[in-house]
Design a protein around this motif. Structure first.
Motif, PDB file in Angstrom:
ATOM      1  N   ALA A 255       0.832  -1.212   0.000  1.00 15.71           N
ATOM      2  CA  ALA A 255       0.000   0.000   0.000  1.00 15.71           C
ATOM      3  C   ALA A 255       0.864   1.259   0.000  1.00 15.71           C
ATOM      4  O   ALA A 255       0.569   2.236  -0.699  1.00 15.71           O
ATOM      5  N   ALA A 256       1.952   1.224   0.768  1.00 17.98           N
ATOM      6  CA  ALA A 256       2.844   2.383   0.817  1.00 17.98           C
ATOM      7  C   ALA A 256       3.532   2.602  -0.519  1.00 17.98           C
ATOM      8  O   ALA A 256       3.692   3.751  -0.972  1.00 17.98           O
ATOM      9  N   LEU A 257       3.946   1.529  -1.184  1.00 18.80           N
ATOM     10  CA  LEU A 257       4.626   1.658  -2.469  1.00 18.80           C
ATOM     11  C   LEU A 257       3.664   2.069  -3.577  1.00 18.80           C
ATOM     12  O   LEU A 257       4.025   2.834  -4.474  1.00 18.80           O
ATOM     13  N   GLU A 258       2.434   1.582  -3.526  1.00 22.81           N
ATOM     14  CA  GLU A 258       1.446   1.961  -4.546  1.00 22.81           C
ATOM     15  C   GLU A 258       1.081   3.436  -4.455  1.00 22.81           C
ATOM     16  O   GLU A 258       0.621   4.023  -5.446  1.00 22.81           O
ATOM     17  N   ALA A 259       1.303   4.044  -3.296  1.00 25.88           N
ATOM     18  CA  ALA A 259       1.000   5.467  -3.136  1.00 25.88           C
ATOM     19  C   ALA A 259       2.073   6.366  -3.721  1.00 25.88           C
ATOM     20  O   ALA A 259       1.866   7.574  -3.870  1.00 25.88           O
ATOM     21  N   LEU A 260       3.231   5.797  -4.089  1.00 22.30           N
ATOM     22  CA  LEU A 260       4.308   6.603  -4.656  1.00 22.30           C
ATOM     23  C   LEU A 260       3.979   6.996  -6.094  1.00 22.30           C
ATOM     24  O   LEU A 260       3.444   6.183  -6.865  1.00 22.30           O
ATOM     25  N   PRO A 261       4.289   8.233  -6.496  1.00 25.12           N
ATOM     26  CA  PRO A 261       4.007   8.661  -7.868  1.00 25.12           C
ATOM     27  C   PRO A 261       4.681   7.780  -8.915  1.00 25.12           C
ATOM     28  O   PRO A 261       4.102   7.534  -9.984  1.00 25.12           O
ATOM     29  N   ALA A 262       5.876   7.287  -8.619  1.00 23.49           N
ATOM     30  CA  ALA A 262       6.634   6.530  -9.624  1.00 23.49           C
ATOM     31  C   ALA A 262       6.041   5.160  -9.911  1.00 23.49           C
ATOM     32  O   ALA A 262       6.391   4.534 -10.916  1.00 23.49           O
ATOM     33  N   THR A 263       5.140   4.663  -9.053  1.00 28.62           N
ATOM     34  CA  THR A 263       4.574   3.324  -9.273  1.00 28.62           C
ATOM     35  C   THR A 263       3.185   3.369  -9.888  1.00 28.62           C
ATOM     36  O   THR A 263       2.618   2.310 -10.199  1.00 28.62           O
ATOM     37  N   VAL A 274       7.052 -11.196  -9.956  1.00 29.69           N
ATOM     38  CA  VAL A 274       7.874 -11.566 -11.120  1.00 29.69           C
ATOM     39  C   VAL A 274       9.198 -10.818 -11.127  1.00 29.69           C
ATOM     40  O   VAL A 274      10.272 -11.421 -11.080  1.00 29.69           O
ATOM     41  N   ASN A 275       9.175  -9.507 -11.225  1.00 27.34           N
ATOM     42  CA  ASN A 275      10.388  -8.689 -11.090  1.00 27.34           C
ATOM     43  C   ASN A 275      10.012  -7.217 -11.089  1.00 27.34           C
ATOM     44  O   ASN A 275       8.907  -6.854 -11.518  1.00 27.34           O
ATOM     45  N   LEU A 276      10.915  -6.394 -10.615  1.00 29.41           N
ATOM     46  CA  LEU A 276      10.648  -4.966 -10.486  1.00 29.41           C
ATOM     47  C   LEU A 276      11.309  -4.146 -11.581  1.00 29.41           C
ATOM     48  O   LEU A 276      11.562  -2.955 -11.408  1.00 29.41           O
ATOM     49  N   THR A 277      11.598  -4.761 -12.708  1.00 33.13           N
ATOM     50  CA  THR A 277      12.215  -4.054 -13.822  1.00 33.13           C
ATOM     51  C   THR A 277      11.339  -2.880 -14.247  1.00 33.13           C
ATOM     52  O   THR A 277      10.129  -3.017 -14.414  1.00 33.13           O
ATOM     53  N   GLY A 278      11.952  -1.725 -14.427  1.00 35.66           N
ATOM     54  CA  GLY A 278      11.212  -0.533 -14.832  1.00 35.66           C
ATOM     55  C   GLY A 278      10.923   0.408 -13.682  1.00 35.66           C
ATOM     56  O   GLY A 278      10.602   1.579 -13.901  1.00 35.66           O
ATOM     57  N   LEU A 279      11.019  -0.097 -12.444  1.00 35.48           N
ATOM     58  CA  LEU A 279      10.810   0.747 -11.272  1.00 35.48           C
ATOM     59  C   LEU A 279      12.161   1.079 -10.643  1.00 35.48           C
ATOM     60  O   LEU A 279      12.999   0.203 -10.463  1.00 35.48           O
ATOM     61  N   GLN A 280      12.355   2.338 -10.296  1.00 39.65           N
ATOM     62  CA  GLN A 280      13.666   2.783  -9.804  1.00 39.65           C
ATOM     63  C   GLN A 280      13.869   2.532  -8.315  1.00 39.65           C
ATOM     64  O   GLN A 280      14.976   2.694  -7.816  1.00 39.65           O
ATOM     65  N   GLN A 281      12.830   2.147  -7.599  1.00 36.11           N
ATOM     66  CA  GLN A 281      12.938   1.785  -6.182  1.00 36.11           C
ATOM     67  C   GLN A 281      13.577   2.909  -5.356  1.00 36.11           C
ATOM     68  O   GLN A 281      14.597   2.716  -4.690  1.00 36.11           O
ATOM     69  N   VAL A 282      12.977   4.079  -5.437  1.00 38.15           N
ATOM     70  CA  VAL A 282      13.443   5.229  -4.658  1.00 38.15           C
ATOM     71  C   VAL A 282      12.261   5.807  -3.886  1.00 38.15           C
ATOM     72  O   VAL A 282      11.117   5.439  -4.098  1.00 38.15           O
ATOM     73  N   ASP A 283      12.565   6.718  -2.957  1.00 36.87           N
ATOM     74  CA  ASP A 283      11.571   7.503  -2.206  1.00 36.87           C
ATOM     75  C   ASP A 283      10.840   6.714  -1.125  1.00 36.87           C
ATOM     76  O   ASP A 283       9.861   7.224  -0.559  1.00 36.87           O
ATOM     77  N   SER A 284      11.278   5.504  -0.819  1.00 35.15           N
ATOM     78  CA  SER A 284      10.641   4.776   0.278  1.00 35.15           C
ATOM     79  C   SER A 284      11.557   3.659   0.753  1.00 35.15           C
ATOM     80  O   SER A 284      12.143   2.924  -0.059  1.00 35.15           O
ATOM     81  N   TRP A 285      11.656   3.523   2.086  1.00 37.96           N
ATOM     82  CA  TRP A 285      12.422   2.423   2.653  1.00 37.96           C
ATOM     83  C   TRP A 285      11.694   1.089   2.501  1.00 37.96           C
ATOM     84  O   TRP A 285      12.295   0.037   2.702  1.00 37.96           O
ATOM     85  N   TRP A 286      10.422   1.129   2.149  1.00 36.06           N
ATOM     86  CA  TRP A 286       9.675  -0.118   1.967  1.00 36.06           C
ATOM     87  C   TRP A 286      10.235  -0.964   0.831  1.00 36.06           C
ATOM     88  O   TRP A 286      10.033  -2.187   0.809  1.00 36.06           O
ATOM     89  N   TRP A 287      10.933  -0.347  -0.107  1.00 33.89           N
ATOM     90  CA  TRP A 287      11.530  -1.138  -1.189  1.00 33.89           C
ATOM     91  C   TRP A 287      12.491  -2.188  -0.630  1.00 33.89           C
ATOM     92  O   TRP A 287      12.637  -3.268  -1.207  1.00 33.89           O
ATOM     93  N   LEU A 288      13.137  -1.885   0.488  1.00 31.27           N
ATOM     94  CA  LEU A 288      14.089  -2.823   1.079  1.00 31.27           C
ATOM     95  C   LEU A 288      13.408  -4.019   1.732  1.00 31.27           C
ATOM     96  O   LEU A 288      14.081  -4.979   2.109  1.00 31.27           O
ATOM     97  N   ALA A 289      12.082  -3.981   1.859  1.00 37.11           N
ATOM     98  CA  ALA A 289      11.351  -5.072   2.507  1.00 37.11           C
ATOM     99  C   ALA A 289      10.782  -6.067   1.508  1.00 37.11           C
ATOM    100  O   ALA A 289      10.132  -7.033   1.904  1.00 37.11           O
ATOM    101  N   THR A 290      11.038  -5.860   0.228  1.00 37.82           N
ATOM    102  CA  THR A 290      10.487  -6.781  -0.773  1.00 37.82           C
ATOM    103  C   THR A 290      11.432  -7.959  -0.991  1.00 37.82           C
ATOM    104  O   THR A 290      12.645  -7.837  -0.831  1.00 37.82           O
ATOM    105  N   ALA A 291      10.822  -9.080  -1.375  1.00 34.32           N
ATOM    106  CA  ALA A 291      11.602 -10.250  -1.796  1.00 34.32           C
ATOM    107  C   ALA A 291      11.401 -10.495  -3.276  1.00 34.32           C
ATOM    108  O   ALA A 291      11.616 -11.601  -3.770  1.00 34.32           O
ATOM    109  N   ALA A 292      11.003  -9.455  -3.996  1.00 36.71           N
ATOM    110  CA  ALA A 292      10.721  -9.586  -5.424  1.00 36.71           C
ATOM    111  C   ALA A 292      11.994  -9.902  -6.202  1.00 36.71           C
ATOM    112  O   ALA A 292      13.074  -9.389  -5.879  1.00 36.71           O
ATOM    113  N   PRO A 293      11.900 -10.747  -7.242  1.00 29.20           N
ATOM    114  CA  PRO A 293      13.069 -11.024  -8.086  1.00 29.20           C
ATOM    115  C   PRO A 293      13.623  -9.736  -8.695  1.00 29.20           C
ATOM    116  O   PRO A 293      12.873  -8.826  -9.057  1.00 29.20           O
ATOM    117  N   HIS A 294      14.924  -9.668  -8.779  1.00 30.40           N
ATOM    118  CA  HIS A 294      15.645  -8.509  -9.328  1.00 30.40           C
ATOM    119  C   HIS A 294      15.443  -7.242  -8.493  1.00 30.40           C
ATOM    120  O   HIS A 294      15.680  -6.141  -8.975  1.00 30.40           O
TER     121      HIS A 294
END
Length: 411
Positions: A255-263, A274-294
């Motif tokens: 929910a926190a990541l979906e609220a980001l403009p970049a997503t 599947v994978n997070l290709t195309g997303l820059q994974q910035v502006d939130s520490w929640w990105w560090l909590a994912t186990a998504a491939p890549h």
């Protein structure tokens, strides 16, 4: 991408059986090759607007490439002393050989990077990983365990701090394409992409080679170690994935990541699977909590590294079985696994011929995949039966011998 032990697989004197260690490692490498080819040729997401993950996306995305990297570390351990690392001049000679092998892989990777192909070519990153791991080749098992654990835990955090600075530069220090020879003219941008902002961030991926070095320093031919790899690897992978799912779905991460403009506009639920290709994974520490491939996070590294360890353990066990019953049923994978540099390069070149072009009449993505997969198996088995290295493997092996050459002392 190349076998670091001896290629083609050697035979045990007296009974003609293929060595369980070599056949198991090469078979795992062959499985990684076929898995990576599947993500290149088959859909990893279903059609819009649902974008449901496909079987290929759920099973092979991220895991096949990680398995390649872990196997690279295992191969380096086997070629530098196995359980007892080399030291002194022998170690420096081994490092020279690895560096020359990396040079060959880099040249091949830069050449393939010049092709118009919708494939994220891993070879240049692979070569840089070989160079980055050189200082660790003389370490013993305990030190390697500490380094690998530390790198898995710390590198994603440091990368999350550095990556935004590189992306905020003007222009952003990100290639947006496969590294090629033209990029050598902008070394800062090239290195930033290779280490932090690209598809295979070397800074975090060093973790995979360290994990591979740890595995390669174990007694891989013993049943105890093989079972340990399978059980512990599966357990680590399972726990890491469960924690990642809980963080995203139960603890509020998605929910926190979906609220980001970049997503916005991205099917984040499917991408986390599947994978997070195309997303820059910035502006939130929640990105560090994912186990998504890549994702390049600690949970991703633990999950994919655990999967790799489990796969290696399984194939080593199958190699032992093949040796005992004296039937080399693993050759269908160990054959292509002993010449992955050649077969991977040929695969990328063939795929480039169909980029932005319609498939021949009557062909489908599935047909294209199975044709290339069966061709890779057939070629690999033929080379194994003839006991010959692949063409690019021969070049890399020759370069390695030149790099590791040390003239005998006089007097």
């Amino acid at each position: 991408m190349t076998s670091q032990e001896t290629a083609p697989p050697r035979k045990v004197p007296g009974n003609g059986a293929v060595s369980s260690r070599l056949s198991g490692i090469d078979a795992a490498r062959g499985a990684a090759l076929l898995g990576m080819m599947s993500t290149h040729l088959l859909p990893t997401f279903g059609p819009s607007p649902q974008w449901e993950p496909t079987f290929v996306g759920l099973v092979f995305s991220g895991r096949s490439a990680a398995l390649f990297a872990v196997l690279a570390g295992i191969g380096l351990a086997l070629s530098t002393g196995k359980q007892e690392p080399k030291s002194g001049m022998e170690l420096w000679a081994a490092r020279g050989g690895v560096a020359m092998r990396a040079l060959v892989i880099a040249v091949v990777g830069l050449t393939l990077g010049g092709l118009d192909v919708n494939v994220a070519v891993i070879l240049v990153h692979y070569a840089v990983l070989f160079l980055c791991i050189l200082p660790f080749l003389g370490l013993r098992l305990r030190a390697l365990c500490l380094w690998s654990l530390g790198w898995v835990l710390v590198s994603p955090v440091l990368a999350s701090l550095v990556r935004p600075l590189l992306l905020d530069a003007n222009p952003p220090l990100q290639l947006g394409h496969n590294p090629n020879s033209d990029d050598l003219g902008t070394p800062g941008r090239l290195l930033a992409d290779l280490f932090f902002t690209g598809y295979y961030p070397v800074f975090q991926w060093i973790s995979y080679l360290l994990i591979g070095l740890v595995i390669g320093r174990l007694a891989l031919t013993t049943a105890k170690v093989q079972v340990l790899l399978l059980v512990c690897g599966t357990a680590v992978a399972t726990v890491a994935k469960i924690v990642g799912i809980l963080a995203m779905e139960a603890w509020g991460g998605r929910a926190a990541l979906e609220a980001l403009p970049a997503t916005r506009g991205y099917p984040l639920d499917s991408m986390l699977q599947v994978n997070l290709t195309g997303l820059q994974q910035v502006d939130s520490w929640w990105w560090l909590a994912t186990a998504a491939p890549h994702a390049g996070t600690t949970l991703d590294l633990l999950h994919t590294g655990g999967v790799a360890a489990g796969v290696v353990g399984l194939f080593l066990m199958l190699g032992t079985l093949a040796e005992r019953i004296k039937i080399n049923f693993l050759m269908v994978l160990s054959g292509p696994g002993a010449m992955t540099l050649t077969l991977y390069s040929a695969h990328v070149w063939v795929v480039s011929g169909f980029t932005n072009q319609p498939l021949p009449a009557g062909w489908t993505d599935e047909g294209m995949y199975w044709t290339q997969a069966l061709a890779a198996v057939a070629i690999g088995v033929c080379f194994a039966l003839l006991r010959r290295r692949g063409p690019l493997e021969w070049v890399a092996h020759t370069a390695s011998k030149l790099g590791s050459y040390r003239p005998a002392a006089v007097g």
